[in-house]
Enzyme design. Structure first.
Site, PDB file in Angstrom:
ATOM      1  N   ASN A   1      30.084  40.548  45.576  1.00  0.00           N
ATOM      2  CA  ASN A   1      29.529  39.478  46.409  1.00  0.00           C
ATOM      3  C   ASN A   1      30.583  39.109  47.460  1.00  0.00           C
ATOM      4  O   ASN A   1      31.173  40.010  48.049  1.00  0.00           O
ATOM      5  CB  ASN A   1      29.066  38.306  45.539  1.00  0.00           C
ATOM      6  N   HIS A   2      30.863  37.832  47.701  1.00  0.00           N
ATOM      7  CA  HIS A   2      31.758  37.502  48.826  1.00  0.00           C
ATOM      8  C   HIS A   2      33.147  38.104  48.653  1.00  0.00           C
ATOM      9  O   HIS A   2      33.699  38.701  49.574  1.00  0.00           O
ATOM     10  CB  HIS A   2      31.839  35.983  48.998  1.00  0.00           C
ATOM     11  N   ALA A   3      33.716  37.947  47.464  1.00  0.00           N
ATOM     12  CA  ALA A   3      35.080  38.430  47.256  1.00  0.00           C
ATOM     13  C   ALA A   3      35.114  39.961  47.294  1.00  0.00           C
ATOM     14  O   ALA A   3      35.898  40.560  48.040  1.00  0.00           O
ATOM     15  CB  ALA A   3      35.621  37.909  45.927  1.00  0.00           C
TER      16      ALA A   3
ATOM     17  N   CYS B   1      25.426  29.068  50.179  1.00  0.00           N
ATOM     18  CA  CYS B   1      25.535  27.845  50.983  1.00  0.00           C
ATOM     19  C   CYS B   1      24.299  27.624  51.850  1.00  0.00           C
ATOM     20  O   CYS B   1      24.068  26.513  52.327  1.00  0.00           O
ATOM     21  CB  CYS B   1      26.792  27.890  51.843  1.00  0.00           C
TER      22      CYS B   1
ATOM     23  N   SER C   1      31.622  33.788  39.257  1.00  0.00           N
ATOM     24  CA  SER C   1      31.453  32.654  38.339  1.00  0.00           C
ATOM     25  C   SER C   1      30.019  32.592  37.845  1.00  0.00           C
ATOM     26  O   SER C   1      29.121  33.249  38.392  1.00  0.00           O
ATOM     27  CB  SER C   1      31.792  31.362  39.077  1.00  0.00           C
TER      28      SER C   1
ATOM     29  N   ILE D   1      26.169  21.234  44.920  1.00  0.00           N
ATOM     30  CA  ILE D   1      24.858  21.883  44.811  1.00  0.00           C
ATOM     31  C   ILE D   1      23.773  20.833  44.585  1.00  0.00           C
ATOM     32  O   ILE D   1      22.728  20.843  45.236  1.00  0.00           O
ATOM     33  CB  ILE D   1      24.860  22.932  43.674  1.00  0.00           C
TER      34      ILE D   1
ATOM     35  N   ASP E   1      24.042  11.977  37.455  1.00  0.00           N
ATOM     36  CA  ASP E   1      25.417  12.443  37.237  1.00  0.00           C
ATOM     37  C   ASP E   1      26.061  11.572  36.166  1.00  0.00           C
ATOM     38  O   ASP E   1      25.794  10.372  36.091  1.00  0.00           O
ATOM     39  CB  ASP E   1      26.254  12.385  38.524  1.00  0.00           C
TER      40      ASP E   1
ATOM     41  N   GLY F   1      33.018  20.900  53.038  1.00  0.00           N
ATOM     42  CA  GLY F   1      32.201  20.033  53.879  1.00  0.00           C
ATOM     43  C   GLY F   1      30.771  19.981  53.392  1.00  0.00           C
ATOM     44  O   GLY F   1      30.325  20.869  52.649  1.00  0.00           O
TER      45      GLY F   1
END
Ligand SMILES: Cc1cc2nc3c(=O)[nH]c(=O)nc-3n(C[C@H](O)[C@H](O)[C@H](O)COP(=O)(O)OP(=O)(O)OC[C@H]3O[C@@H](n4cnc5c(N)ncnc54)[C@H](O)[C@@H]3O)c2cc1C
Ligand SMILES: NC(=O)c1ccc[n+]([C@@H]2O[C@H](COP(=O)([O-])OP(=O)(O)OC[C@H]3O[C@@H](n4cnc5c(N)ncnc54)[C@H](O)[C@@H]3O)[C@@H](O)[C@H]2O)c1
Length: 444
Positions: free
Chosen positions: A10-12, A43, A113, A160, A179, A328
């Site tokens: 994926n991204h990594a 994202c 993850s 998220i 939460d 952000g």
């Protein structure tokens, strides 16, 4: 020539593969991924679910074909199942279930993850969803089409949870955000900022249940209610978004681990075994705000840690400068960015920390249109005067300012030095005595 094997793309993994393939064509790069797609930008998931973008196509920026065109050998839907670190071999299964093995000279673990699933009664009921992969988002969107899904409960008001709460509200659902902490985004912001986000969510019709512990999800086959220690909420769909844990299955018995199970890496991204690197969400980071090892799951860290590992695996020595956990969020009109430590966290860590706050219009008052207030907090160490964190909030896009604070933390800049830093002025952009300078000058 080395054989470099990347597990997870994926991204990594994608970033590592591209860095090696474009800079070191002499190496043989092989990539394995368990999924059928790569490079999905989670994202953008909330924007997709909330119908703020036309579809998911733009959320992918790479593919098997692209990596192959650069020269990699790519196995999709091929999970690595076991690694023999002593003999440098990875054992995997292909998409037809056939077992195969691959040898490597250098191994890069990029297994990412997994969402943390709380061990709650009812967690396996229908319509209790996790959200990480493209397929998870597809599944949630398909369920949202069902008019019987009216009440959506989101458990976890971190990044998220807050983003998805907005997306479901935009879908016309009755949304409740729960939460255990007494506010939202507690990891990233101090109370003056979390209060702004709380108000923003409330004003936009999201029911807030902060400071409540979920004890049970009730239903027959499908989920119907979420029971907390204080209330019961109707729920036709439940989203579990209470954080990520590193996916360390392939190395947990062999590699040194951080307290949460992430592979412990040095500044070259090397694990406790030579020639084995770990990057992205499965690995630790060096956090400059605490000047220690930490775990921060962000795509930005994944991409950069991958570049570092790729160069080292390919034979060049480079070190990571560390990270600050810069982040952000934009919810309805409110934009918030932060980096480093909040005041609360710094004090919790035993740092003698102070904060300096300022709020002002972005531009001079004679600019009557497109001129919004900006709220800023800078956190610094009272003794060393080092900047260790910053937070900003506005309806205006002031996000680029946080990068300077990220660099300030990395380079150990003091609050006093920042006060006299050359910050340009033009009425179209800011004020001569702008909020950054004013916050720094006001520091005790
Ligand atoms: C909804 C959502 C929104 C997010 N928004 C942001 C954001 O705005 N900004 C930001 O910085 N971050 C954001 N993140 C976090 C970001 O997505 C993660 O930090 C990032 O995905 C980590 O990338 P990675 O490549 O390290 O790991 P992962 O994305 O977890 O990828 C790991 C890869 O390894 C593969 N794999 C795992 N095990 C094996 C195996 N045994 N064999 C072969 N392959 C395997 C998986 O199939 C997967 O493709 C968001 C996450 C989500 C879910
Ligand atoms: N805009 C972004 O940069 C962005 C967007 C999405 C995700 N991410 C990253 O992805 C990772 C995962 O995001 P996330 O939102 O799952 O995690 P998070 O760490 O941002 O938030 C988890 C939230 O769950 C709460 N929580 C923990 N246990 C709970 C429980 N048992 N019941 C109720 N609440 C509980 C915590 O108090 C926290 O508010 C994070 O590292 C995050 O930074 C980043």
């Amino acid at each position: 020539m080395s054989k470099i094997l990347i597990v997870g793309a994926n991204h990594a993994g994608t970033s590592a593969a591209k860095t090696i393939l474009t800079n070191y064509p002499e190496h043989e790069v092989t990539v394995l991924d368990a999924n059928s797609n790569i490079s999905f930008l989670g994202c953008g998931m909330a924007l997709w679910i909330g119908n703020q973008i036309s579809g998911p196509e733009g959320l992918f920026y790479s593919s098997k074909e692209q990596l192959e065109s650069l020269g990699a050998k790519v196995y999709m839907q091929s999970p690595a199942e076991k690694i023999d670190y002593d003999h440098k071999a990875v054992y995997a299964k292909d998409m037809d279930g056939n077992e195969f093995s691959l040898n490597y000279d250098k191994l890069i673990l990029a297994t990412g993850s997994l969402p943390i699933i709380p061990n709650l009664p009812g967690k396996d009921l229908e319509n209790v969803q996790k959200v990480k992969l493209y397929q998870h988002a597809q599944d949630v969107i398909a369920r949202l089409e069902n008019p019987d899904i009216k009440n959506v409960v989101v458990v976890g008001a971190g990044y998220i949870g807050v983003e998805l709460a907005e997306a479901f509200e935009r879908h016309g659902k009755n949304v409740t955000l729960i939460d255990v902490a007494d506010t939202c985004l507690p990891t990233y912001y101090d109370e003056p900022f979390t209060d702004m986000m709380r108000e923003n969510l409330r004003e936009n019709g999201i029911n807030l249940a902060f400071g409540e512990t979920v004890v049970e999800l009730k239903g027959d086959t499908k989920v119907k209610e979420v029971v907390t220690d204080k209330n019961t909420y109707p729920a036709d769909m439940v989203i579990l978004s209470i954080g990520f844990r590193p996916n360390n299955e392939l190395g947990k018995d062999k590699l040194k681990l951080f307290k949460n199970g992430a592979y412990l890496v040095d500044k070259k991204q090397q694990t406790s075994i030579e020639d084995v690197y770990a990057i992205g969400d499965c690995a630790t980071v060096y956090d400059n705000s605490i000047q220690d090892t930490n775990y921060i799951a962000l795509a930005t860290n994944s991409v950069r840690s991958a570049i570092v590992a790729a160069h080292n695996a390919a034979g060049s020595f480079i070190e990571s400068p560390g990270v600050q956990g810069s982040n952000g969020i934009a919810i309805y009109d409110l934009k918030m960015v932060s980096t480093g430590l909040t005041l609360k966290r710094a004090i919790g860590l035993g740092i003698d920390a102070l904060a300096t706050d300022f709020e002002d219009f972005q531009k001079p008052e004679f600019i009557e249109e497109g001129n919004e207030k900006v709220k800023i907090r800078i956190v610094y160490d009272k003794n060393t005067r080092r900047i260790i964190g910053a937070q900003m909030a506005s309806k205006h896009d002031m996000s680029m300012g946080i990068h300077m604070f990220s660099l300030a933390i990395q380079e150990q800049v003091t609050i006093d030095k920042l006060a006299l830093t050359d910050i340009f002025f033009l009425p179209h952009f800011n004020k001569p005595y702008n909020y950054i300078t004013m916050a720094a000058i006001s520091a005790k």
